[in-house]
Design a protein around this motif. Structure first.
Motif, PDB file in Angstrom:
ATOM      1  N   UNK A 185      -2.218   8.384   4.947  1.00 29.60           N
ATOM      2  CA  UNK A 185      -1.360   8.147   3.784  1.00 29.60           C
ATOM      3  C   UNK A 185       0.002   7.597   4.187  1.00 29.60           C
ATOM      4  N   UNK A 186       0.656   8.259   5.143  1.00 24.18           N
ATOM      5  CA  UNK A 186       1.991   7.827   5.536  1.00 24.18           C
ATOM      6  C   UNK A 186       1.974   6.403   6.078  1.00 24.18           C
ATOM      7  N   UNK A 187       0.994   6.093   6.926  1.00 25.32           N
ATOM      8  CA  UNK A 187       0.929   4.747   7.497  1.00 25.32           C
ATOM      9  C   UNK A 187       0.628   3.705   6.437  1.00 25.32           C
ATOM     10  N   UNK A 188      -0.240   4.048   5.486  1.00 25.47           N
ATOM     11  CA  UNK A 188      -0.572   3.097   4.421  1.00 25.47           C
ATOM     12  C   UNK A 188       0.623   2.839   3.520  1.00 25.47           C
ATOM     13  N   UNK A 189       1.455   3.840   3.337  1.00 27.95           N
ATOM     14  CA  UNK A 189       2.662   3.672   2.529  1.00 27.95           C
ATOM     15  C   UNK A 189       3.697   2.823   3.270  1.00 27.95           C
ATOM     16  N   UNK A 190       3.801   3.031   4.576  1.00 27.18           N
ATOM     17  CA  UNK A 190       4.876   2.402   5.339  1.00 27.18           C
ATOM     18  C   UNK A 190       4.538   1.035   5.902  1.00 27.18           C
ATOM     19  N   UNK A 191       3.263   0.690   6.002  1.00 20.05           N
ATOM     20  CA  UNK A 191       2.879  -0.507   6.750  1.00 20.05           C
ATOM     21  C   UNK A 191       3.444  -1.797   6.155  1.00 20.05           C
ATOM     22  N   UNK A 192       3.542  -1.873   4.820  1.00 19.72           N
ATOM     23  CA  UNK A 192       4.039  -3.090   4.180  1.00 19.72           C
ATOM     24  C   UNK A 192       5.560  -3.114   4.065  1.00 19.72           C
ATOM     25  N   UNK A 193       6.200  -1.993   4.390  1.00 19.25           N
ATOM     26  CA  UNK A 193       7.654  -1.884   4.246  1.00 19.25           C
ATOM     27  C   UNK A 193       8.073  -2.343   2.854  1.00 19.25           C
ATOM     28  N   UNK A 194       7.356  -1.852   1.878  1.00 14.13           N
ATOM     29  CA  UNK A 194       7.536  -2.292   0.500  1.00 14.13           C
ATOM     30  C   UNK A 194       8.874  -1.833  -0.063  1.00 14.13           C
ATOM     31  N   UNK A 195       9.435  -2.661  -0.933  1.00 16.28           N
ATOM     32  CA  UNK A 195      10.629  -2.269  -1.659  1.00 16.28           C
ATOM     33  C   UNK A 195      10.304  -1.470  -2.902  1.00 16.28           C
ATOM     34  N   UNK A 196       8.997  -1.272  -3.175  1.00 16.00           N
ATOM     35  CA  UNK A 196       8.585  -0.540  -4.378  1.00 16.00           C
ATOM     36  C   UNK A 196       8.408   0.944  -4.119  1.00 16.00           C
ATOM     37  N   UNK A 197       7.936   1.314  -2.927  1.00 12.43           N
ATOM     38  CA  UNK A 197       7.652   2.715  -2.636  1.00 12.43           C
ATOM     39  C   UNK A 197       7.910   3.014  -1.161  1.00 12.43           C
ATOM     40  N   UNK A 198       8.073   4.307  -0.861  1.00  8.89           N
ATOM     41  CA  UNK A 198       8.333   4.748   0.507  1.00  8.89           C
ATOM     42  C   UNK A 198       7.754   6.149   0.678  1.00  8.89           C
ATOM     43  N   UNK A 199       7.531   6.532   1.917  1.00  9.73           N
ATOM     44  CA  UNK A 199       6.966   7.853   2.211  1.00  9.73           C
ATOM     45  C   UNK A 199       8.041   8.917   2.009  1.00  9.73           C
ATOM     46  N   UNK A 200       7.685   9.961   1.227  1.00  8.85           N
ATOM     47  CA  UNK A 200       8.631  11.017   0.922  1.00  8.85           C
ATOM     48  C   UNK A 200       8.326  12.346   1.574  1.00  8.85           C
ATOM     49  N   UNK A 201       7.215  12.415   2.338  1.00  9.28           N
ATOM     50  CA  UNK A 201       6.911  13.628   3.087  1.00  9.28           C
ATOM     51  C   UNK A 201       6.071  14.642   2.335  1.00  9.28           C
TER      52      UNK A 201
END
Length: 411
Positions: free
Chosen positions: A148-164
């Motif tokens: 989950x964390x890697x899938x959230x962070x891989x695109x370095x999206x400005x829409x979403x980020x990993x919150x833990x």
């Protein structure tokens, strides 16, 4: 098995396939039988445990595709998910009605993706506000699925980020919580747990909510639910997943994401999946005839998982080095029986002073996934129970040969 009516190498016979993987040139790549000195990979959830069942169903699952078939991008322009074949949509609806694990009524929209991984990204895109100055936080309760964390962070999206960790999330900000049930890695049934003032949206990942892994206790009816064919039947190579979505605008945004990332989903895979689902559902309509229980996929696969868990628990109980998660019995509305869960992964905890379970098992030449990847202590490790029989049995042999008073030099 897909038979292409075009110039191509002959399809290998079933007997040959038994001894290896068929290649596109008509040859067979032999299966590797693990030896006591070889490494075995139980890190990944590659679901080959059900291979022998589908070997017996080879002819029933055959699909014939002519050379001129399936050439267009389009499938059903009247549907929100315009690249999904109608026969796949109908097969998915039929499967959920047979199993009873999810509501697929007229108020639902089905979006097909290249596995649930693509659908997860599509869901994040669809649920993220486009006008927010800051990315929305994505959280999950630990131990959470390691990707989950890697899938959230891989695109370095400005829409979403990993919150833990969702249990520790206390920001007064909007968030998306991912709930996995049964949970990967620990196999427990989860619910949303984030408790904060921010507005929350939930993605329910039901990859393993099938009768071979856990009792079906209710028919879920959440706003956004993800399923994958990989874990339902074991056909990971077909790369088909689907989302059941209530909000038509969310379904449209998810479809838009898939359109922009892959312009749809392989129709050959969709045809194959629809055929295999049909084989499963047809067999349950024959109950009451002379059909053997092993002809029913979920009965066969549940027995297979139960046998593996029984063998593993018997060995662990004799050891002072490991412990396993325990699961309460529950009534299954699909089987009409009370039973335990038999998750796809064993969530093992090392004892006896072993601080790093992943390294300890690697010392036995067994690759697993350590607890740190799941947001918890390294005393834990996830061990896949979905491998081929030869791999699983070799793993059992290795852990049964060790005792608490033997010492290993850990890396």
């Amino acid at each position: 098995m897909v038979v292409l009516k075009a110039a191509s190498p002959p399809v290998p016979s079933v007997n040959k396939i038994n001894n290896g993987y068929p290649c596109s040139n008509g040859t067979i790549k032999p299966l590797i039988t693990p030896s006591p000195s070889s490494f075995i990979n139980l890190d990944q959830g590659d679901p080959e445990v059900f291979r022998s069942y589908w070997r017996k169903k080879s002819e029933e699952c055959t699909v014939v595709i002519n050379g001129e078939d399936l050439m267009s991008y389009l499938s059903d322009t009247s549907n929100v998910c315009w690249f999904m074949l109608p026969e796949l949509r109908e097969a998915i609806q039929r499967l959920h009605r047979v199993v009873g694990n999810a509501s697929v009524g007229m108020d639902k929209h089905i979006v097909v993706g290249t596995g649930s991984t693509q659908l997860f990204q599509a869901a994040l895109f669809a649920l993220s506000p486009l006008d927010s100055p800051n990315p929305i936080n994505v959280v999950a309760a630990s131990p959470y699925y390691s990707e989950y964390q890697e899938e959230v962070e891989i695109l370095r999206s400005g829409l979403y980020r990993w919150g833990g960790d969702a249990r520790e999330y206390d920001k007064n900000e909007a968030y998306i919580e991912v709930v996995t049930a049964p949970n990967n890695p620990c196999g427990s049934i989860r619910r949303a747990v984030a408790n904060c003032e921010g507005e929350g949206k939930v993605i329910h990942d039901f990859a393993y909510y099938w009768p071979q892994y856990t009792p079906i206790t209710q028919q879920y009816d959440h706003d956004l639910m993800l399923f994958t064919f990989s874990k339902c039947t074991g056909h990971a190579g077909s790369r088909i997943g689907w989302a059941i979505v209530k909000d038509i605008e969310v379904a449209r945004k998810m479809t838009r994401f898939i359109q922009m990332s892959s312009i749809g989903v392989s129709k050959e895979s969709q045809i194959r999946v629809a055929k295999i689902i049909g084989v499963i559902c047809d067999s349950y309509q024959k109950i009451g005839s002379s059909l053997d229980s092993d002809e029913l996929f979920f009965e066969y696969s549940n027995r297979k998982m139960r046998e593996r868990w029984e063998k593993l628990r018997a060995i662990v109980e004799k050891s002072n080095l490991f412990s396993l998660a325990k699961y309460p019995k529950a009534y299954c509305t699909f089987t009409n029986n009370t039973s335990e869960s038999y998750p796809a992964f064993a969530w093992m905890k090392c004892k006896g002073g072993i601080e790093d379970c992943e390294s300890f098992l690697r010392n036995l030449k067994v690759f697993v996934r350590g607890g740190k990847r799941f947001g918890v202590d390294q005393k834990y490790a996830r061990v896949s129970l979905l491998s081929r029989d030869e791999m699983f049995n070799e793993f059992l042999t290795r852990i049964s040969n060790i005792t608490s008073d033997r010492k290993y030099k850990l890396n």
